[in-house]
Design a protein around this motif. Structure first.
Motif, mmCIF file in Angstrom:
data_model
loop_
_atom_site.group_PDB
_atom_site.id
_atom_site.type_symbol
_atom_site.label_atom_id
_atom_site.label_comp_id
_atom_site.label_asym_id
_atom_site.label_seq_id
_atom_site.Cartn_x
_atom_site.Cartn_y
_atom_site.Cartn_z
ATOM 1 N N GLN A 104 0.348 -1.093 0.102
ATOM 2 C CA GLN A 104 -0.225 -0.272 -0.035
ATOM 3 C C GLN A 104 1.314 1.242 0.027
ATOM 4 O OE1 GLN A 104 -3.429 0.935 0.193
ATOM 5 N NE2 GLN A 104 -2.767 2.283 -0.799
ATOM 6 N N HIS A 105 2.205 1.310 0.642
ATOM 7 C CA HIS A 105 2.907 2.693 0.613
ATOM 8 C C HIS A 105 3.622 3.190 -0.637
ATOM 9 C CE1 HIS A 105 6.325 -0.707 0.427
ATOM 10 N NE2 HIS A 105 6.638 0.072 -0.258
ATOM 11 N N LEU A 106 3.301 1.909 -1.621
ATOM 12 C CA LEU A 106 3.963 2.335 -2.733
ATOM 13 C C LEU A 106 2.647 3.760 -3.830
ATOM 14 C CD1 LEU A 106 5.210 -0.140 -4.258
ATOM 15 C CD2 LEU A 106 6.631 0.778 -3.351
ATOM 16 N N ALA A 107 1.311 3.382 -2.915
ATOM 17 C CA ALA A 107 0.400 4.180 -3.743
ATOM 18 C C ALA A 107 -0.489 4.655 -2.857
ATOM 19 C CB ALA A 107 -0.569 3.754 -4.580
ATOM 20 N N THR A 108 0.336 5.505 -1.621
ATOM 21 C CA THR A 108 -0.404 5.922 -0.495
ATOM 22 C C THR A 108 -1.915 6.355 -0.415
ATOM 23 O OG1 THR A 108 0.439 8.434 -0.679
ATOM 24 C CG2 THR A 108 1.983 6.364 0.725
ATOM 25 N N LYS A 109 -2.211 7.094 -1.755
ATOM 26 C CA LYS A 109 -3.537 7.852 -1.502
ATOM 27 C C LYS A 109 -4.907 6.438 -3.154
ATOM 28 C CE LYS A 109 -2.088 12.730 -1.121
ATOM 29 N NZ LYS A 109 -1.658 13.036 -2.416
ATOM 30 N N THR A 110 -4.479 5.599 -2.953
ATOM 31 C CA THR A 110 -4.672 4.587 -3.898
ATOM 32 C C THR A 110 -5.228 3.840 -2.901
ATOM 33 O OG1 THR A 110 -3.259 5.433 -6.137
ATOM 34 C CG2 THR A 110 -4.944 3.123 -5.918
ATOM 35 N N MET A 111 -6.317 3.801 -2.598
ATOM 36 C CA MET A 111 -6.715 3.118 -1.175
ATOM 37 C C MET A 111 -6.895 0.899 -1.371
ATOM 38 S SD MET A 111 -5.613 4.452 1.085
ATOM 39 C CE MET A 111 -5.776 3.206 2.282
ATOM 40 N N LEU A 112 -5.890 -0.086 -1.115
ATOM 41 C CA LEU A 112 -6.572 -0.899 -1.639
ATOM 42 C C LEU A 112 -7.886 -1.499 -1.092
ATOM 43 C CD1 LEU A 112 -3.468 -3.118 -0.820
ATOM 44 C CD2 LEU A 112 -4.161 -3.152 -2.907
ATOM 45 N N GLY A 113 -8.965 -1.946 -2.491
ATOM 46 C CA GLY A 113 -10.018 -2.330 -1.889
ATOM 47 C C GLY A 113 -11.010 -1.252 -2.201
ATOM 48 N N GLN A 114 -11.043 0.319 -2.856
ATOM 49 C CA GLN A 114 -12.025 0.597 -3.026
ATOM 50 C C GLN A 114 -11.606 1.029 -4.122
ATOM 51 O OE1 GLN A 114 -10.923 4.870 -0.876
ATOM 52 N NE2 GLN A 114 -12.403 3.923 0.760
ATOM 53 N N ARG A 115 -12.630 1.447 -5.198
ATOM 54 C CA ARG A 115 -12.527 1.864 -6.402
ATOM 55 C C ARG A 115 -10.968 2.719 -6.686
ATOM 56 N NH1 ARG A 115 -17.874 3.274 -9.533
ATOM 57 N NH2 ARG A 115 -16.039 3.097 -10.558
ATOM 58 N N LEU A 116 -10.885 2.794 -7.906
ATOM 59 C CA LEU A 116 -9.995 3.585 -8.211
ATOM 60 C C LEU A 116 -10.903 4.953 -8.775
ATOM 61 C CD1 LEU A 116 -6.924 3.110 -9.376
ATOM 62 C CD2 LEU A 116 -7.778 3.586 -11.756
ATOM 63 N N PRO A 117 -9.457 6.127 -8.009
ATOM 64 C CA PRO A 117 -10.379 7.675 -7.971
ATOM 65 C C PRO A 117 -9.345 8.302 -9.532
ATOM 66 C CG PRO A 117 -8.200 7.530 -6.691
ATOM 67 C CD PRO A 117 -8.896 6.144 -6.993
ATOM 68 N N SER A 118 -10.210 8.907 -10.543
ATOM 69 C CA SER A 118 -9.575 9.229 -11.666
ATOM 70 C C SER A 118 -9.380 10.723 -11.610
ATOM 71 C CB SER A 118 -11.224 9.450 -12.502
ATOM 72 O OG SER A 118 -10.443 9.073 -14.040
ATOM 73 N N PHE A 119 -7.571 10.628 -12.407
ATOM 74 C CA PHE A 119 -7.769 12.141 -12.750
ATOM 75 C C PHE A 119 -6.715 11.676 -14.044
ATOM 76 C CE2 PHE A 119 -6.069 10.232 -8.115
ATOM 77 C CZ PHE A 119 -6.724 11.311 -7.951
ATOM 78 N N GLN A 120 -6.986 13.395 -14.508
ATOM 79 C CA GLN A 120 -6.563 13.569 -16.389
ATOM 80 C C GLN A 120 -4.767 13.235 -16.539
ATOM 81 O OE1 GLN A 120 -7.295 17.462 -18.220
ATOM 82 N NE2 GLN A 120 -5.474 17.866 -18.011
ATOM 83 N N VAL A 121 -4.730 12.533 -17.770
ATOM 84 C CA VAL A 121 -3.420 12.491 -17.939
ATOM 85 C C VAL A 121 -3.583 12.867 -19.019
ATOM 86 C CG1 VAL A 121 -3.350 10.173 -16.471
ATOM 87 C CG2 VAL A 121 -4.156 9.741 -18.467
ATOM 88 N N ILE A 122 -2.042 12.602 -20.321
ATOM 89 C CA ILE A 122 -2.068 13.270 -21.368
ATOM 90 C C ILE A 122 -2.160 12.164 -22.252
ATOM 91 C CG2 ILE A 122 -2.891 15.369 -21.640
ATOM 92 C CD1 ILE A 122 -0.071 15.972 -21.871
ATOM 93 N N ASN A 123 -2.496 11.673 -23.490
ATOM 94 C CA ASN A 123 -1.639 10.180 -24.442
ATOM 95 C C ASN A 123 -0.600 11.035 -25.091
ATOM 96 O OD1 ASN A 123 -1.558 9.523 -27.197
ATOM 97 N ND2 ASN A 123 -3.329 8.236 -26.741
ATOM 98 N N HIS A 124 0.179 10.223 -24.945
ATOM 99 C CA HIS A 124 1.566 10.493 -24.950
ATOM 100 C C HIS A 124 1.977 10.910 -27.058
ATOM 101 C CE1 HIS A 124 6.470 10.162 -24.273
ATOM 102 N NE2 HIS A 124 6.400 9.737 -26.117
#
Length: 305
Positions: A104-124
């Motif tokens: 869990q410490h590798l993604a501290t705001k991405t909680m195991l067991g919860q739905r993945l939140p969504s953020f904006q990214v751009i196509n490379h």
């Protein structure tokens, strides 16, 4: 996947064990929420019987999370690689199985067991902005999110290439879904026909102009004889020309230099988190869920249609 002979029947038990705890928590919350609505507001600090606005605001926020599904967190199970000692609800550690190989410490705001939140990214490839959720198709397949980190650094790009090599060697265990035609002439399968158990999506944090897309290993930019290269699998956590910066790595709580790998279940809940170098643990996660390749039905594509 179970009815098609791909996943083990044992995962069906998680349907009740996961949802029972959530249902009990929701019932308790609804009871308390109803009481807050029927109570009078607190007059002052000396008023012990009234409800403070701060308490009501916290309950209202929690209610929104329940309604959206983002506040639901499933506990330890075969499908969710979280140690029971790390999972708490209502001040008590819930029962479950201890599952190794998830950090869990590798993604501290991405909680195991919860739905993945969504953020904006751009196509490379074309710099078009997208929400991550737009690429997490609800088609019954898992999603493997490769947060590749700062691939402008040669050592980090080497880690990505090593990840791709290890994944390729395990393709019989973790077959990946391709987004384009298979390129086998008249026998080509359309992108609407799944050929694997997981989608692979890459999100890196390097400045887009410092990395050529063909620097990435072929696994991340698969080639099709009819349609050419598939450039819709690599995204950047960077500045959009028109919509600003999504700050995805910050939002997910992931180190932008080193990255990590996140597995998302078909229902969009986070299942597993670990280092790029730990593909063996990723294989172990899927081995717990999937039937041994030698025991699966011979025609993989037909089973998934």
């Amino acid at each position: 996947m179970v009815t098609k002979g791909i996943a083990k029947p044992s995962i069906l038990k998680t349907y009740e064990t996961e949802r029972r705890g959530v249902a009990q928590e929701l019932i308790a919350f609804d009871r308390e929420y109803s009481r807050l609505w029927s109570s009078r507001p607190k007059r002052d600090m000396e008023d012990q019987d009234g409800v403070s606005m701060a308490k009501f605001e916290r309950a209202f926020t929690q209610q929104k999370l329940f309604s959206s599904g983002l506040g639901v967190r499933y506990g330890p199970s075969t499908l969710t690689a979280i140690a029971s000692s790390d999972f708490e609800a209502g001040g008590e550690v819930l029962g479950g199985i201890d599952v190794a190989g998830s950090n869990q410490h590798l993604a501290t705001k991405t909680m195991l067991g919860q739905r993945l939140p969504s953020f904006q990214v751009i196509n490379h490839s074309d710099a078009r902005s997208w929400q991550v959720a737009k690429w997490l198709r609800s088609d019954g397949l898992f999603h493997i999110l490769l947060f590749a980190g700062d691939v402008s650094q040669p050592s980090q790009m080497d880690r990505v290439r090593h990840f791709a090599t290890e994944m390729t060697s395990r393709s019989h265990i973790i077959p990946l879904q391709q987004r384009q035609l298979s390129g086998e002439g008249s026998d080509s399968q359309s992108s609407e026909k799944p050929a694997g158990i997981a989608h692979l999506l890459t999100i890196h944090s390097a400045p887009r102009e410092l990395v050529e897309i063909h620097d990435f290993p072929p696994l991340l930019i698969p080639y099709d004889k009819e349609l050419g290269y598939d450039f819709n699998g690599i995204f950047v956590d960077g500045e959009s020309y028109y919509e600003g910066h999504g700050h995805a790595y910050e939002g997910y709580g992931i180190d932008p230099a080193k990255g990590c790998v996140v597995v998302v279940r078909p229902d969009q809940h986070v299942a597993w988190i670990d280092e790029l170098d730990d593909v063996q643990e990723l294989e172990a996660y899927f081995t717990r869920i999937l039937v041994d390749p030698s025991d699966r039905t011979s025609s993989w594509e037909n089973n998934l249609l």
